[in-house]
Design a protein around this motif. Structure first.
Motif, PDB file in Angstrom:
ATOM      1  N   LYS C 214       0.815  -1.212   0.000  1.00  0.00           N
ATOM      2  CA  LYS C 214       0.000   0.000   0.000  1.00  0.00           C
ATOM      3  C   LYS C 214       0.849   1.263   0.000  1.00  0.00           C
ATOM      4  O   LYS C 214       0.381   2.346  -0.291  1.00  0.00           O
ATOM      5  CB  LYS C 214      -0.933   0.006   1.218  1.00  0.00           C
ATOM      6  CG  LYS C 214      -1.903  -1.167   1.229  1.00  0.00           C
ATOM      7  CD  LYS C 214      -2.777  -1.206  -0.045  1.00  0.00           C
ATOM      8  CE  LYS C 214      -3.441  -2.561  -0.185  1.00  0.00           C
ATOM      9  NZ  LYS C 214      -3.419  -3.094  -1.548  1.00  0.00           N
ATOM     10  N   GLN C 215       2.112   1.133   0.423  1.00  0.00           N
ATOM     11  CA  GLN C 215       2.986   2.305   0.452  1.00  0.00           C
ATOM     12  C   GLN C 215       4.319   1.952  -0.184  1.00  0.00           C
ATOM     13  O   GLN C 215       5.082   1.153   0.341  1.00  0.00           O
ATOM     14  CB  GLN C 215       3.191   2.769   1.902  1.00  0.00           C
ATOM     15  CG  GLN C 215       4.216   3.890   2.077  1.00  0.00           C
ATOM     16  CD  GLN C 215       3.752   5.214   1.443  1.00  0.00           C
ATOM     17  OE1 GLN C 215       2.574   5.561   1.511  1.00  0.00           O
ATOM     18  NE2 GLN C 215       4.681   5.931   0.813  1.00  0.00           N
ATOM     19  N   ASP C 217       7.673   3.992  -1.859  1.00  0.00           N
ATOM     20  CA  ASP C 217       8.250   5.311  -2.046  1.00  0.00           C
ATOM     21  C   ASP C 217       9.053   5.414  -3.327  1.00  0.00           C
ATOM     22  O   ASP C 217       9.076   6.452  -3.965  1.00  0.00           O
ATOM     23  CB  ASP C 217       9.141   5.651  -0.844  1.00  0.00           C
ATOM     24  CG  ASP C 217       8.313   5.737   0.423  1.00  0.00           C
ATOM     25  OD1 ASP C 217       7.382   6.566   0.441  1.00  0.00           O
ATOM     26  OD2 ASP C 217       8.558   4.947   1.358  1.00  0.00           O
ATOM     27  N   ASP C 241       1.822   7.686  -4.137  1.00  0.00           N
ATOM     28  CA  ASP C 241       2.824   7.518  -3.087  1.00  0.00           C
ATOM     29  C   ASP C 241       4.235   7.352  -3.645  1.00  0.00           C
ATOM     30  O   ASP C 241       5.209   7.610  -2.962  1.00  0.00           O
ATOM     31  CB  ASP C 241       2.466   6.317  -2.202  1.00  0.00           C
ATOM     32  CG  ASP C 241       2.119   5.074  -3.012  1.00  0.00           C
ATOM     33  OD1 ASP C 241       1.635   5.245  -4.146  1.00  0.00           O
ATOM     34  OD2 ASP C 241       2.327   3.951  -2.531  1.00  0.00           O
TER      35      ASP C 241
END
Lengths: 515, 335, 320
Positions: C214-215, C217, C241
């Motif tokens: 979900k995240q 970078d 994100d």
């Protein structure tokens, strides 16, 4: 070196289906037995048990008094029992020698002993009277020669009991005679022979005893000379059968021919053939194997390269480039090769039945309901016996497959129907059904062409019979002169009239002679 | 007719046992797919999410659409090895066409529409060429399509100088919704896949053409003798597959907006595998579109699950796919 | 910008021994070039750059003849080596070997006939079969993006990586990347899956990463082709994100994006240009014309490309 066999209460089940219900009888050594029974009577299964291809579910097999249970056909061969299949078990690309020793190769150390195998092959080939180089690939042999190779193979394995399943189905009369001579010689050498055939005249000629089976049970064993052919047929069917052939209707006269063919040539097979069929007429085509009958009609339908002078249907010229054109014109053809060209054995009955007339069911979507209704009607009309409508064609017996194939070529409602060997491999009962069906077709005003190797059925059924030999039409025999002898004489080229004409009668002469 | 009890057919009980067996074999791929989905959900709950399902289905669309066409070809007893190269070449040619047209036609929507139509037409023409070479030229389909496999890809490499052929940005903006838009929550490629599959199933099972295809694959001689125009049906089958490749390509182009020599690599094997895993025999004669669709989905679910977990070493991914294919084939094997 | 690294003195001695013609100036040089055929954009770049070198060098040096052969597989390349040695009678060879092991013997045979051999990119298994080795810098190819990502993320964040095809080359890059990341315990490499240097495969792998994590970078796409697939997948998922997508090799499309600042996620790249074949041909030709030897090993460094130096790496005419 003879062998005595006793079946003792042999039972065989395939899943829940019992095909042999406790069969018991003996085979004395050194005799020739005719094994009779309709398709599905269980005779093939019993012989497969005897030759090690199947194992019995119950009962015992005694060989020379000893109970035996063969695990494989090799096992049975070791005991001297060999089955020669209707469809041969030969590797086409291997030579005669290689086939005869396939799986039993002679070796010297690590290497094959080619010389010994070749010498033995020559010996057994002489024994069966086949004059061929042992190094000939089997592919290059004709059917009768392949049959002899099968027998030679059995002899090379010291067969003491030989089972032959329909050995004459694809043989010419001459080849059949040679086979009978060979059988007599083998018998004299002490070999027991079990002869399975639908051809009662052959059984009558060649066998010592007749064994009849019906519905998976042993019916009787009697000396052949005490039985007439009619009695044999009655025993097989289980009750008195009325006449095999329907009463002949008078030959149609005067009408315009339904189909007229002129100057049809199929290179390599048939040259300059002309014939016609009237509405309501049954026209036979006789000839030996290789006379070019099947190829003639495959050419007519556009299945082979051919030239044709003129084709007329109901008096107007038509063109046939492929089977589709033929169907569209109202001409259909039943192939002699049911499994290879006639039916999709892996398809359902419905799909087979409607294939030639499928366009009539497509608008544009097919209607399975309508197809199923058509199948129901056909099953009734043609007497196709099946437990369910929802099975594959392969699950039908031979006779019922043939009826389905007939239903299929008649489904487009043709004006002219060409039936090539319509009763090949079917039993007496089914044959009778098919003969009556053919008569019905003629009565409906169709033209029917029957190509057959069984002269009896041509004589019993047809209004006229065309005889072919060596790719040419040699004679057109009409109803008054129609006898087996007459047909054979034309087919083999021994007819007095043909000889008088230097063995090359012009088509016209022989045609007029027929009319 | 005479009333006798000869030629006894096998009694009904036997029949029923056999049809149960054949039903088991029909559900094999479904069973495999269900088991995979259960495994996937256990390994990563996100597997069962709607988004993931749509991702997988959208991805499957290309191979799936091609597999539907391939199903016809395989049932007819043929094979087409060129579909991956064909897709790549069609993509390249269509992109070049659209880029060129964009210079003279000022309506990007029209240009894209022409491109889409050209894609299907090109596919049909390539398929037609295959069919004619196979029937009129009497060359084995394996050889014909092995040849074009190389030819198509070489021409793409030639057109692209070995690099990528890329669609103009403005056209790309107009075209990309064809891949990325959803209708009633379902992406367009999935809808197209569905329509192609339903149409394929109808054509195969409910038209004379479909029946002929099966008849030819089951036994070409019997079909020929039964007045089926074998050559025409075969040509149509390859053209149909070509059109399917065209449809797949017109959905593929908007995804990345480019075609390169690596586009569509091994698609032919995936499409053939989808058909076979779905229960169609490679030797032809019979087969099922539904099975093919399930087969195609199944294949992409395997790699999806592998991507969603780290349980299995990445080095073994191909092995896992191999095992699953063999297991499913085992489940649906014919007795 | 070319950094030449002299390695082992022994190797240099070997080179000197193998080049007895060192005394003559302006020899006639018949140079053979064996490279892979243009089957994807990187090899297409190789072919293009090799032809550029031939054009320029033959024009500048009348004593030089360059023959280029492209091969679709290792076997074909081995055959071409024989042809070059016997039919074309080359006296110098620049080869980009299809496979290291398979081509070591054939190259050794050519060298045995007195041909000066420069091997490019993939080293042979037996280095005595070559006179000189010119290669891209696979360690830097992994190290540079790792350092860039770590710095840009301030040593903290989630990253995913894509890999090419399982080869030593790919392993070297991955190992270098991981080596740098060891120093940043707060950066988590969530997963690294193979996407075969292929846009479509990268698209699928990235889609599944996005479903799974979900995240994220940063993405190390490790190749510009794969970066294209990654960007499309992100676009489709409408995820914001991801701050960095780092490709690799400096394909012209990506460099253009960098120059035009079209995508905020593309701020840097690492060079690994097919131009090294051009350099290798040029160096070999010029050295042999003077009768000199090349250093045993030359590494064409992979360097960080940012907006500032991007113009140096932009070759709009090359297919790559």
């Amino acid at each position: 070196m003879s062998i005595a066999v006793r079946f003792d209460g042999i039972v065989k089940e395939f899943g829940p289906v019992r095909v042999l219900h406790g069969v018991s009888f003996d085979l004395a050594p050194g005799r020739v037995y005719g094994l009779l029974g309709e398709n599905g009577a269980g005779k093939s299964t019993l012989m497969k048990i005897l030759s090690g291809y199947e194992r019995p579910t119950g009962g015992t097999l005694h060989i020379d008094g000893e109970p035996r249970s063969f695990k494989s056909s090799r096992d049975a061969e070791a005991a001297g029992i060999v089955l020669i299949h209707q469809e041969f078990n030969l590797a086409e690309d291997l030579t005669i020698t290689q086939n005869i020793f396939l799986g039993h190769e002679r070796k010297r150390g690590w290497w094959l002993d080619e010389a010994a195998m070749r010498a033995d092959t020559l010996r057994v080939l002489r024994q069966v009277g086949l004059d061929k180089d042992p190094d000939t690939p089997v592919r290059h042999l004709i059917v009768a020669e392949k049959q002899l190779v099968e027998i030679a193979k059995a002899l090379a394995r010291n067969a003491r009991l030989l089972i032959m399943d329909e050995p004459t189905a694809s043989l010419t009369p001459g080849e059949t005679e040679a086979l009978f001579t060979l059988m007599a010689r083998l018998q004299a050498d002490g070999v027991t022979i079990v002869y399975i055939s639908h051809k009662l005249d052959e059984v009558e000629r060649t066998t010592d005893d007749v064994i009849v089976m019906r519905d998976g049970r042993f019916v009787t064993r009697q000396p052949t000379r005490e039985l007439t052919r009619h009695q044999m047929a009655t025993l097989m069917v289980g009750r008195e059968i009325s006449d095999l052939y329907p009463d002949k209707d008078p030959a149609p006269t005067g009408a315009v021919p339904l189909l007229r063919v002129e100057g049809l040539t199929v290179p390599g097979w048939a040259a300059d053939i002309a014939f016609d069929v009237k509405p309501g007429e049954i026209l036979g085509f006789a000839g030996l194997v290789g006379a070019g009958r099947t190829e003639l009609f495959e050419g007519l339908l556009g299945l082979r390269p051919h030239q044709v002078g003129r084709i007329e249907l109901e008096g107007r010229a038509i063109r046939i480039r492929n089977p589709r054109d033929a169907v569209d014109q109202g001409i259909t053809y039943l192939s002699e090769d049911r499994k290879g060209k006639g039916l999709h054995v892996g398809f359902g009955l419905r799909e087979n039945l409607t294939l030639m007339a499928l366009e009539t069911y497509a608008t544009p979507w097919l209607k399975p309901g309508a197809e199923t209704r058509a199948l129901k009607t056909a099953v009734q009309d043609f007497g196709i016996r099946t437990g369910s409508l929802d099975v594959k064609a392969a699950s039908l017996s031979g006779g019922n497959q043939q009826k389905l194939a007939l239903a299929k070529v008649l489904h487009p409602e043709p004006k002219v129907v060409i039936l090539d060997e319509p009763t090949r491999g079917v039993d007496v009962g089914a044959k009778r059904d098919i003969y009556f069906l053919i008569q019905r077709l003629a009565r409906e005003g169709r033209g029917v062409v029957v190509v057959s190797s069984e002269l009896m059925e041509l004589v019993g059924l047809c209004h006229r019979v065309a005889v072919m030999r060596g790719g040419r039409l040699r004679a057109m025999v009409d109803a008054q002169h129609l006898t087996e002898e007459e047909l054979i004489s034309h087919a083999t080229g021994t007819n007095q009239r043909d000889q008088a004409n230097g063995d090359k009668p012009s088509e016209e002469e022989s045609m007029t002679a027929g009319r | 007719m005479v009333d006798r009890q000869l030629d006894q057919p096998a009694p009904p009980r036997f029949q029923r046992a056999r049809s149960l067996g054949s039903r088991l074999h029909a559900v094999g791929p479904i069973l495999g797919l269900v088991l995979l989905c259960v495994a996937g959900t256990l390994l990563n709950p996100d597997f069962a999410s709607l988004d993931n399902a749509m991702n997988v289905l959208t991805r499957t669309a290309f191979i799936g659409i091609i597999a539907v066409g391939m199903c016809f070809v395989i049932i007819s007893g043929g094979i087409d090895l060129s579909v991956g190269s064909m897709a790549a070449l069609i993509a390249g040619m269509v992109i070049l066409l659209m880029n060129t047209l964009a210079g003279s036609i000022d309506q990007p929507v029209l240009v894209v529409a022409i491109g889409m139509a050209a894609s299907v037409v090109l596919g049909g023409v390539f398929g037609l060429a295959h069919g004619l070479l196979i029937t009129r030229g009497r060359i084995e389909p394996f050889i014909v399509t092995l040849g074009t496999l190389g030819i198509f890809r070489a021409y793409l490499t030639y057109f692209s100088n070995g690099g990528a052929i890329t669609l103009d940005d403005t056209l790309s903006d107009v075209y990309s919704p064809v891949y990325y838009t959803s209708v009633i929550g379902v992406p367009i490629p999935v809808w197209v896949f569905l329509i192609v599959a339903v149409a394929g199933a109808l054509i195969l099972n409910r038209t004379a053409y479909g029946r002929y295809v099966q008849a030819i694959g089951s036994n070409e001689q019997v079909a020929r003798y039964a007045a089926v125009n074998v050559d025409r049906i075969k040509v149509m089958t390859y053209a149909l597959l070509g059109a399917c490749v065209g449809i797949a390509t017109l959905l593929y182009v908007p995804r990345l907006g480019s075609s390169s020599p690596t586009t569509g690599l091994l698609w032919e094997l995936e499409a053939i595998a989808a058909v076979i895993v779905g229960g169609t025999a490679l030797k032809g004669g019979s087969g099922s579109i539904i099975g093919t669709v399930i087969g195609a989905v199944l294949l992409s679910v395997i790699s999806n699950i592998l991507n969603l977990t780290s349980v299995i070493s990445v080095y073994l991914n191909a092995a896992v796919q191999g095992f699953v294919i063999i297991i499913v084939a085992f489940l649906q094997r014919r007795k | 910008m070319k950094l030449k690294k002299h390695l082992l003195a022994i190797a240099v001695t070997a080179v000197a021994l193998a080049a007895p013609g060192a005394a003559f100036a302006q020899n006639k040089v018949n140079l053979g070039v064996a490279i892979p055929a243009a089957t994807h954009s990187f090899t297409a770049g190789i072919v293009w750059w090799a032809n550029e070198a031939k054009k320029e060098l033959e024009k500048a040096n009348p004593d030089l003849k360059v023959t280029i052969k492209t091969a679709a597989n290792a076997g074909e390349q081995a055959n071409q080596l024989q042809d070059l040695a016997t039919a074309n009678k080359i006296n110098a060879l620049v080869i980009f070997p299809f496979e290291s092991a398979a081509l070591t013997k054939p190259v050794a045979q050519v060298k045995g006939k007195g041909v000066y051999v420069t091997v490019v990119d993939r080293g042979l298994t037996d280095t005595s079969a070559q006179d000189a080795y010119v290669s891209g810098d696979n360690t830097a190819f992994g190290k540079v993006p790792a350092e860039y990502i770590a710095k840009t993320l301030d040593g903290k964040g989630n990253i995913v990586a894509l890999r090419g095809i399982a080869t030593t080359l790919d392993n070297e890059r991955m190992d270098a990347f991981n080596g740098v990341m060891k120093a940043y315990p707060d950066i988590k490499l969530l997963d690294a899956k193979y996407a075969n240097w292929n846009r479509d495969d990268a698209f699928k792998v990235m889609q599944d990463y996005l479903t799974r994590f979900k995240q994220i970078d940063a993405v190390w796409a490790a190749d510009d082709d794969m970066a294209i697939g990654v960007l499309k997948a992100i676009e489709q998922a409408k995820r914001d994100d991801i701050k960095i997508v780092f490709g690799g090799a400096g394909a012209k499309g990506m460099i253009k994006t960098l120059i035009d600042a079209k995508d905020p996620r593309i701020q840097a790249n690492v060079s690994y240009s097919p131009k090294f074949i051009y350099d290798a041909i040029k160096m070999t030709a010029e050295a042999r014309l003077k009768g000199e030897a090349l250093p045993a090993t030359t590494i064409i460094p992979s360097v960080l490309i940012t907006k500032d130096n991007a113009k140096e790496f932009y070759f709009p005419d090359s297919p790559f």
